[in-house]
Design a protein around this motif. Structure first.
Motif, mmCIF file in Angstrom:
data_model
loop_
_atom_site.group_PDB
_atom_site.id
_atom_site.type_symbol
_atom_site.label_atom_id
_atom_site.label_comp_id
_atom_site.label_asym_id
_atom_site.label_seq_id
_atom_site.Cartn_x
_atom_site.Cartn_y
_atom_site.Cartn_z
ATOM 1 N N TYR A 15 -9.327 -56.056 69.307
ATOM 2 C CA TYR A 15 -10.193 -56.099 70.382
ATOM 3 C C TYR A 15 -8.853 -57.033 71.716
ATOM 4 O O TYR A 15 -8.375 -57.671 71.916
ATOM 5 C CB TYR A 15 -10.955 -57.609 70.592
ATOM 6 N N MET B 242 -12.826 -52.406 74.905
ATOM 7 C CA MET B 242 -14.582 -53.022 75.267
ATOM 8 C C MET B 242 -14.687 -52.243 76.578
ATOM 9 O O MET B 242 -15.770 -52.236 75.970
ATOM 10 C CB MET B 242 -13.713 -54.401 75.450
ATOM 11 N N ILE B 243 -14.318 -51.861 77.478
ATOM 12 C CA ILE B 243 -15.089 -51.494 77.993
ATOM 13 C C ILE B 243 -15.529 -50.465 77.371
ATOM 14 O O ILE B 243 -16.811 -49.521 77.904
ATOM 15 C CB ILE B 243 -14.015 -51.612 79.946
ATOM 16 N N ILE C 193 -9.601 -56.243 76.378
ATOM 17 C CA ILE C 193 -10.690 -55.893 77.742
ATOM 18 C C ILE C 193 -10.771 -54.145 77.634
ATOM 19 O O ILE C 193 -11.725 -53.564 77.498
ATOM 20 C CB ILE C 193 -10.896 -56.771 79.138
ATOM 21 N N ILE D 294 -18.282 -50.753 75.503
ATOM 22 C CA ILE D 294 -19.996 -50.757 75.388
ATOM 23 C C ILE D 294 -19.913 -49.727 77.040
ATOM 24 O O ILE D 294 -21.073 -49.279 76.820
ATOM 25 C CB ILE D 294 -19.590 -52.016 76.405
ATOM 26 N N TYR E 13 -24.419 -50.757 68.429
ATOM 27 C CA TYR E 13 -25.152 -51.734 67.557
ATOM 28 C C TYR E 13 -25.996 -51.640 66.594
ATOM 29 O O TYR E 13 -26.318 -50.364 66.134
ATOM 30 C CB TYR E 13 -26.281 -52.598 68.616
ATOM 31 N N ASN F 263 -13.840 -51.670 66.273
ATOM 32 C CA ASN F 263 -13.894 -52.907 66.230
ATOM 33 C C ASN F 263 -13.925 -53.180 67.825
ATOM 34 O O ASN F 263 -14.161 -53.922 68.853
ATOM 35 C CB ASN F 263 -12.928 -53.870 65.644
ATOM 36 N N ASN F 264 -14.345 -52.234 68.607
ATOM 37 C CA ASN F 264 -14.614 -52.066 70.415
ATOM 38 C C ASN F 264 -15.303 -53.060 70.478
ATOM 39 O O ASN F 264 -14.742 -54.174 72.071
ATOM 40 C CB ASN F 264 -15.118 -51.326 70.941
ATOM 41 N N GLN F 265 -16.008 -53.131 70.146
ATOM 42 C CA GLN F 265 -17.531 -54.541 70.608
ATOM 43 C C GLN F 265 -17.058 -55.766 69.817
ATOM 44 O O GLN F 265 -18.352 -56.713 69.610
ATOM 45 C CB GLN F 265 -18.994 -53.938 70.613
ATOM 46 N N GLN F 266 -16.420 -55.768 68.586
ATOM 47 C CA GLN F 266 -16.380 -56.966 67.800
ATOM 48 C C GLN F 266 -17.282 -56.895 66.840
ATOM 49 O O GLN F 266 -17.953 -57.351 66.240
ATOM 50 C CB GLN F 266 -16.321 -58.002 67.976
ATOM 51 N N LEU F 267 -17.898 -55.341 66.822
ATOM 52 C CA LEU F 267 -18.993 -55.115 65.455
ATOM 53 C C LEU F 267 -18.698 -54.774 64.370
ATOM 54 O O LEU F 267 -19.026 -54.336 63.995
ATOM 55 C CB LEU F 267 -19.923 -54.756 66.363
ATOM 56 N N PHE G 220 -16.444 -54.886 61.719
ATOM 57 C CA PHE G 220 -16.876 -55.812 59.766
ATOM 58 C C PHE G 220 -18.633 -55.812 60.125
ATOM 59 O O PHE G 220 -19.253 -55.830 59.496
ATOM 60 C CB PHE G 220 -16.490 -56.998 59.800
ATOM 61 N N ALA G 221 -19.741 -56.394 61.462
ATOM 62 C CA ALA G 221 -20.869 -57.364 60.954
ATOM 63 C C ALA G 221 -21.130 -55.699 60.568
ATOM 64 O O ALA G 221 -22.181 -55.283 60.129
ATOM 65 C CB ALA G 221 -21.377 -57.584 62.655
#
Lengths: 314, 314
Positions: free
Chosen positions: A275, A280-281, A277, A284, A177, A203-207, A209-210
């Motif tokens: 991305y 993503m798992i 699931i 996180i 994060y 990009n597992n959490q779509q972050l 680029f952010a």
């Protein structure tokens, strides 16, 4: 605000190669290189120069080894403009003797990828590449699993014992994060007085680029990205988004969009990056994406509760 | 940090319905509602109550109108726990007379969606819903196109003339960076002394989740999300990522993952939501996603230079 001083590294072929054993055809690699040159990207990373003792050339494509003749084939006849060529060498999977002197190679930048535990291998390899005349970088992988005291020793040693131009924060698991990034980047700046800090996100959490933007806002001056995010698992910071954000008049998004349309999107039929699931798992849960990559071999298997239970060691 | 006080609104069926004329089958809607209840989501938005004068029921499914008997069919027999039911009404596409008194309806929260120019329609509709006994919210759409002085007047009037519980920043075009969000949210806090601020983002630049976190960090206390990001164009902040971030022990990610696997992923065959280059292009150009949605009817058309030239009015 224009961000002229950010050094952009495209690693589409290199990181994307982790999804297809670096089996890109030559036309794709040439197109990616040409797009980088035309778009004004600072470095195009064409693959790994890893050891043929550790990767079987019958199984892995040329961009896992990047023999000089393959690099010539990938780049000759293309107007390089200001784009330089980068390669990655895994500290624990490369042989220093596979490097030619820089003036006999088309390569400009050697990036040594390492875990914190392989610090001394990494420093030795960087020193060797620097002696041969290359620009050098060190990418600290899986940084979300590093013991912070060990990482601080690493950063201190890298500062003292290497002449690397840039040290990269690599969030291999895509678990970070922004507040964790702030903490990490402050440690990098504290120890690295003579070197640039770079960022490489997944990009597992779509972050991806952010976090890249957030890293830049907090003082990172090198940024990795890939076309359409093509890369391991959930992939990377999309180069097209980075270009759009940087507002640098020397960068042009159109060659990148063209290459994505002609060469990257067609790969969607055989490579499941982006991305999803399972990625993503693992993200996180701050875990290696390998179980998710295996799971995605059958993308129709959407029993995510089963997958979650399998990988959750909490 | 645990974020207990964030009110989470799932709008999978409502925003996703913009991609399929709200033609979800009843099993899907029931599964989404049950997942929200089991996961501990505060509100589940089951669709629009828009006017049948403006949307042809032969073309649009039941979740564009959300007649009470359809809402009963979607929710009866499911243990609601603490989950409430929300509906959206477009200020310029709804009839106040379509609302029953709250005590004759299963609906708890009416969210009035409006453009800045339709301020007085929105306030009148909110006032009417409030008089009928509903909780109310106002969603200010396409906020990246609003004239700031008009928006400030709107916020001031909303503060004085309504009893809405929450006013939502809606980045319909997915064009907002974090610094633009900081500016916007500071204006909301300045004018809205008695109301909560909420956030609703689209993912054209892969920033829906990042901006949602950033909004929460900067004082938003309501957040919209959808399962696997299902929503218009590039979609929304994924609910699964929001739950993981919030660390609220009353929230459970597993029912959401199960619903995604069983009901949301299968829709990928017919609905092209999520990050795609055409949506990215309208996002970075701060434009309505409609041309991109049309373009994506033929996902094999990857002539992105042509699309860019068509939509770039700069």
């Amino acid at each position: 605000m224009e961000r002229k001083k950010i050094t952009a590294v495209d690693c589409t072929i290199r990181d994307g190669g982790l999804m297809n054993n670096s089996q890109f055809d030559l036309a794709m690699v040439r197109a990616a290189f040409k797009a980088c040159c035309d778009a004004g990207i600072d470095y195009c990373e064409l693959g790994y120069r890893n050891s043929k003792d550790m990767f079987d050339p019958a199984e892995f494509g040329p961009w896992r080894f990047c023999d000089e003749h393959d690099l010539v084939a990938a780049t000759e006849g293309i107007d390089r403009r200001n784009t330089k060529i980068a390669l990655m060498m895994d500290a624990h999977k490369s042989r220093p003797e596979d490097l030619l002197p820089a003036n006999e190679s088309v390569v400009d930048l050697i990036r040594v990828a390492t875990y914190v535990k392989d610090k001394n291998l990494a420093i030795r390899l960087e020193n060797h590449a620097k002696e041969l005349g290359y620009e050098t970088a060190i990418n600290i992988m899986a940084i979300s699993h590093a013991h912070m005291p060990d990482l601080e020793v690493f950063l201190n040693d890298v500062e003292v014992e290497t002449q690397a131009e840039v040290i990269n924060i690599v969030d291999s698991f895509g678990s970070m994060y922004m507040d964790q990034l702030h903490y990490m980047i402050s440690k990098f700046h504290m120890h690295l007085k003579t070197k640039a800090v770079g960022v490489h996100f997944h990009n597992n959490q779509q972050l991806a680029f952010a976090n890249t933007m957030e890293g830049i806002i907090h003082g990172a001056t090198w940024a990795d990205a890939t076309m359409n995010g093509l890369g391991r698992g959930a992939g990377n910071c999309p180069l097209e988004l980075l270009i759009s954000f940087l507002k640098n008049p020397d960068l042009d998004i159109l060659p990148v969009l063209e290459c994505i349309g002609e060469h990257v999107i067609p790969l969607k039929k055989s490579i499941a990056w982006g991305y999803h699931i399972p990625y993503m798992i693992t993200g996180i849960l701050n875990q290696h994406p390998l179980p998710a990559i295996k799971w995605m071999k059958d993308p129709d298997n959407t029993d995510y509760l089963k997958f979650y239970a399998e990988v959750d060691d909490g």
